[in-house]
Design a protein around this motif. Structure first.
Motif, PDB file in Angstrom:
ATOM      1  N   ALA A  43     -11.327 -15.131 -19.236  1.00 17.94           N
ATOM      2  CA  ALA A  43     -10.965 -16.016 -20.353  1.00 17.94           C
ATOM      3  C   ALA A  43     -10.883 -17.452 -19.876  1.00 17.94           C
ATOM      4  CB  ALA A  43      -9.630 -15.587 -20.959  1.00 17.94           C
ATOM      5  N   VAL A  44     -11.391 -18.352 -20.700  1.00 21.43           N
ATOM      6  CA  VAL A  44     -11.187 -19.792 -20.539  1.00 21.43           C
ATOM      7  C   VAL A  44     -10.526 -20.274 -21.828  1.00 21.43           C
ATOM      8  CG1 VAL A  44     -13.121 -20.079 -18.960  1.00 21.43           C
ATOM      9  CG2 VAL A  44     -13.515 -20.258 -21.411  1.00 21.43           C
ATOM     10  N   PHE A  45     -10.296 -21.581 -21.969  1.00 23.75           N
ATOM     11  CA  PHE A  45      -9.613 -22.025 -23.183  1.00 23.75           C
ATOM     12  C   PHE A  45     -10.161 -23.349 -23.682  1.00 23.75           C
ATOM     13  CE2 PHE A  45      -7.160 -23.891 -19.745  1.00 23.75           C
ATOM     14  CZ  PHE A  45      -6.791 -25.140 -20.211  1.00 23.75           C
ATOM     15  N   TYR A  46      -9.839 -23.645 -24.965  1.00 19.38           N
ATOM     16  CA  TYR A  46     -10.313 -24.851 -25.629  1.00 19.38           C
ATOM     17  C   TYR A  46      -9.269 -25.291 -26.648  1.00 19.38           C
ATOM     18  CZ  TYR A  46     -11.282 -22.034 -29.791  1.00 19.38           C
ATOM     19  OH  TYR A  46     -11.148 -21.225 -30.896  1.00 19.38           O
ATOM     20  N   ASN A  47      -9.473 -26.471 -27.212  1.00 17.75           N
ATOM     21  CA  ASN A  47      -8.603 -26.993 -28.267  1.00 17.75           C
ATOM     22  C   ASN A  47      -9.270 -26.718 -29.610  1.00 17.75           C
ATOM     23  OD1 ASN A  47      -7.106 -28.423 -30.112  1.00 17.75           O
ATOM     24  ND2 ASN A  47      -7.220 -30.383 -29.045  1.00 17.75           N
ATOM     25  N   PRO A  48      -8.707 -25.812 -30.437  1.00 20.83           N
ATOM     26  CA  PRO A  48      -9.373 -25.463 -31.701  1.00 20.83           C
ATOM     27  C   PRO A  48      -9.527 -26.628 -32.655  1.00 20.83           C
ATOM     28  CG  PRO A  48      -7.145 -24.569 -31.623  1.00 20.83           C
ATOM     29  CD  PRO A  48      -7.446 -25.090 -30.249  1.00 20.83           C
ATOM     30  N   ALA A  49      -8.684 -27.652 -32.515  1.00 15.86           N
ATOM     31  CA  ALA A  49      -8.789 -28.809 -33.403  1.00 15.86           C
ATOM     32  C   ALA A  49     -10.051 -29.617 -33.121  1.00 15.86           C
ATOM     33  CB  ALA A  49      -7.557 -29.700 -33.253  1.00 15.86           C
ATOM     34  N   GLN A  50     -10.653 -29.404 -31.953  1.00 14.88           N
ATOM     35  CA  GLN A  50     -11.847 -30.154 -31.577  1.00 14.88           C
ATOM     36  C   GLN A  50     -13.099 -29.287 -31.559  1.00 14.88           C
ATOM     37  OE1 GLN A  50     -10.808 -31.811 -27.765  1.00 14.88           O
ATOM     38  NE2 GLN A  50      -9.357 -33.272 -28.632  1.00 14.88           N
ATOM     39  N   ALA A  51     -13.005 -28.074 -32.104  1.00 14.06           N
ATOM     40  CA  ALA A  51     -14.129 -27.151 -32.068  1.00 14.06           C
ATOM     41  C   ALA A  51     -14.594 -26.818 -33.477  1.00 14.06           C
ATOM     42  CB  ALA A  51     -13.731 -25.873 -31.328  1.00 14.06           C
ATOM     43  N   GLU A  52     -15.860 -26.455 -33.585  1.00 16.17           N
ATOM     44  CA  GLU A  52     -16.406 -26.012 -34.866  1.00 16.17           C
ATOM     45  C   GLU A  52     -16.110 -24.527 -35.038  1.00 16.17           C
ATOM     46  OE1 GLU A  52     -20.688 -25.814 -37.254  1.00 16.17           O
ATOM     47  OE2 GLU A  52     -20.517 -26.857 -35.340  1.00 16.17           O
ATOM     48  N   ASP A  53     -15.611 -24.158 -36.199  1.00 15.67           N
ATOM     49  CA  ASP A  53     -15.227 -22.778 -36.488  1.00 15.67           C
ATOM     50  C   ASP A  53     -16.376 -22.097 -37.205  1.00 15.67           C
ATOM     51  OD1 ASP A  53     -14.163 -20.461 -37.590  1.00 15.67           O
ATOM     52  OD2 ASP A  53     -12.974 -21.537 -39.073  1.00 15.67           O
ATOM     53  N   ARG A  54     -17.150 -21.273 -36.500  1.00 15.82           N
ATOM     54  CA  ARG A  54     -18.327 -20.666 -37.118  1.00 15.82           C
ATOM     55  C   ARG A  54     -17.953 -19.665 -38.197  1.00 15.82           C
ATOM     56  NH1 ARG A  54     -23.413 -17.344 -34.483  1.00 15.82           N
ATOM     57  NH2 ARG A  54     -24.887 -17.885 -36.123  1.00 15.82           N
ATOM     58  N   LEU A  56     -10.629 -18.815 -25.460  1.00 15.38           N
ATOM     59  CA  LEU A  56      -9.394 -18.714 -26.227  1.00 15.38           C
ATOM     60  C   LEU A  56      -8.866 -20.090 -26.579  1.00 15.38           C
ATOM     61  CD1 LEU A  56      -7.490 -15.966 -24.167  1.00 15.38           C
ATOM     62  CD2 LEU A  56      -9.093 -15.662 -26.068  1.00 15.38           C
ATOM     63  N   SER A  57      -8.144 -20.171 -27.683  1.00 14.87           N
ATOM     64  CA  SER A  57      -7.421 -21.399 -27.977  1.00 14.87           C
ATOM     65  C   SER A  57      -6.367 -21.609 -26.896  1.00 14.87           C
ATOM     66  CB  SER A  57      -6.771 -21.328 -29.358  1.00 14.87           C
ATOM     67  OG  SER A  57      -5.773 -20.322 -29.383  1.00 14.87           O
ATOM     68  N   SER A  58      -5.964 -22.856 -26.695  1.00  3.56           N
ATOM     69  CA  SER A  58      -5.007 -23.150 -25.630  1.00  3.56           C
ATOM     70  C   SER A  58      -3.697 -22.399 -25.832  1.00  3.56           C
ATOM     71  CB  SER A  58      -4.759 -24.662 -25.551  1.00  3.56           C
ATOM     72  OG  SER A  58      -4.431 -25.194 -26.827  1.00  3.56           O
ATOM     73  N   ALA A  59      -3.291 -22.201 -27.100  1.00  5.44           N
ATOM     74  CA  ALA A  59      -2.044 -21.487 -27.370  1.00  5.44           C
ATOM     75  C   ALA A  59      -2.162 -20.010 -26.996  1.00  5.44           C
ATOM     76  CB  ALA A  59      -1.660 -21.627 -28.845  1.00  5.44           C
ATOM     77  N   ALA A  60      -3.315 -19.414 -27.257  1.00  2.00           N
ATOM     78  CA  ALA A  60      -3.519 -18.013 -26.880  1.00  2.00           C
ATOM     79  C   ALA A  60      -3.595 -17.870 -25.365  1.00  2.00           C
ATOM     80  CB  ALA A  60      -4.790 -17.474 -27.535  1.00  2.00           C
ATOM     81  N   PHE A  61      -4.305 -18.782 -24.716  1.00  2.00           N
ATOM     82  CA  PHE A  61      -4.451 -18.717 -23.265  1.00  2.00           C
ATOM     83  C   PHE A  61      -3.097 -18.835 -22.571  1.00  2.00           C
ATOM     84  CE2 PHE A  61      -5.370 -20.352 -19.028  1.00  2.00           C
ATOM     85  CZ  PHE A  61      -6.457 -19.572 -18.630  1.00  2.00           C
TER      86      PHE A  61
END
Length: 277
Positions: free
Chosen positions: A53-64, A121-126
């Motif tokens: 798992a890695v992580f990202y910021n969902p506010a800056q990602a496109e939600d397919r 994963l989102s940062s909160a999930a990670f």
């Protein structure tokens, strides 16, 4: 200057070879453009498998999966393209175990750049399974069965929907969906998580029947043709809601709610409620 190579085929064999190539090319074209059913597409594992798992910021990602907007502190997962299943997993959940614990994350996106065993994963999930400073986490994960529901079912009518072309999105369903019908008409799944009736279903109101891959079924009546609006119901796909209801965003002011709370049915029974403005 390169010499022109001579053909290794005699004329009759050349004709046969070209004809065979044409047939193969046509077959490949048919395979490429033929629609695939959800059952034929790769799905995330039903049993635990190991991955990274890695992580990202969902506010800056496109939600397919079009489940948006996504709060920054939400627990979300993006799947490798081979497990996205053409959108069939949108809104379902993964059970993920890492070095520091467990998290249940909603599937909201595909990750074309991820490896076959990698989750984004989102940062909160990670943060539930590993310290952010580590950057990656060794995990095991699987599709959740009857995960905790964020609240009753909701239906978003797609922007641009008309009496002649209808798209609906089902929210808060928990398990992967097996099918959606509107007034008895089966809908087709798009990769963005919407279920569509290309020929439309009339001007409404609609009866929407939702079935998941665990055998649960819910019938929602009184859904209206209001493009962009989220119509809330009081119907749970299964069991009681065990998480506080999350507000479902709506781009318009029209939000409908079910007028009659559902009775407590037996497991896998059909749940029905009507929506009113």
């Amino acid at each position: 200057m390169h010499a022109t190579p001579q053909s290794r085929f005699r004329t009759p064999w050349l004709i046969v070879t070209l004809a065979a190539i044409g047939v193969i090319a046509l077959a490949v074209g048919v395979v490429h453009f033929a629609p695939m059913s959800c059952a034929a597409m790769a799905m995330p594992p039903a049993g635990p498998v190991r991955g990274i798992a890695v992580f990202y910021n969902p506010a800056q990602a496109e939600d397919r999966c079009s489940i948006e907007p996504l709060p920054r502190d939400g627990r979300y997962a993006s799947l490798p393209a081979g497990q996205y299943a053409g959108g069939a997993v949108c809104g379902a959940y993964l059970d993920i175990t890492g070095p520091h614990g467990f998290v249940e994350a909603e599937i909201v996106d595909s990750c074309p750049g991820c490896g076959a065993d990698q989750l984004d994963l989102s940062s909160a999930a990670f943060a539930r399974i590993q310290a952010a400073s580590r950057g990656t986490a060794a995990i095991s994960y699987q599709v959740a069965r009857d995960p905790q529901l964020p609240g009753p079912l909701a239906v978003r009518v797609g922007a641009g929907s008309t009496a002649g072309s209808l798209a609906v999105q089902i929210l808060n369903h928990g398990n992967p969906l097996a099918g959606v019908r509107v007034n008895g008409q089966p809908l087709a799944l798009r990769p963005d998580g919407y279920w569509v009736a290309p020929g439309g279903a009339g001007g409404g109101p609609f009866q929407v029947t939702v079935t998941d891959n665990a055998g649960h079924r819910a019938v929602l009546t009184g859904i209206t043709l209001r493009p962009g609006a989220v119509q809330q119901t009081s119907v749970l796909m299964y069991g009681p809601a065990t998480m506080p209801p999350s507000p479902v965003p709506s781009p318009g002011p029209v939000v409908q709610r079910a007028s009659v709370p559902p009775a407590a049915p037996a497991p896998n029974a059909t749940r029905t409620a009507s929506c009113q403005a």
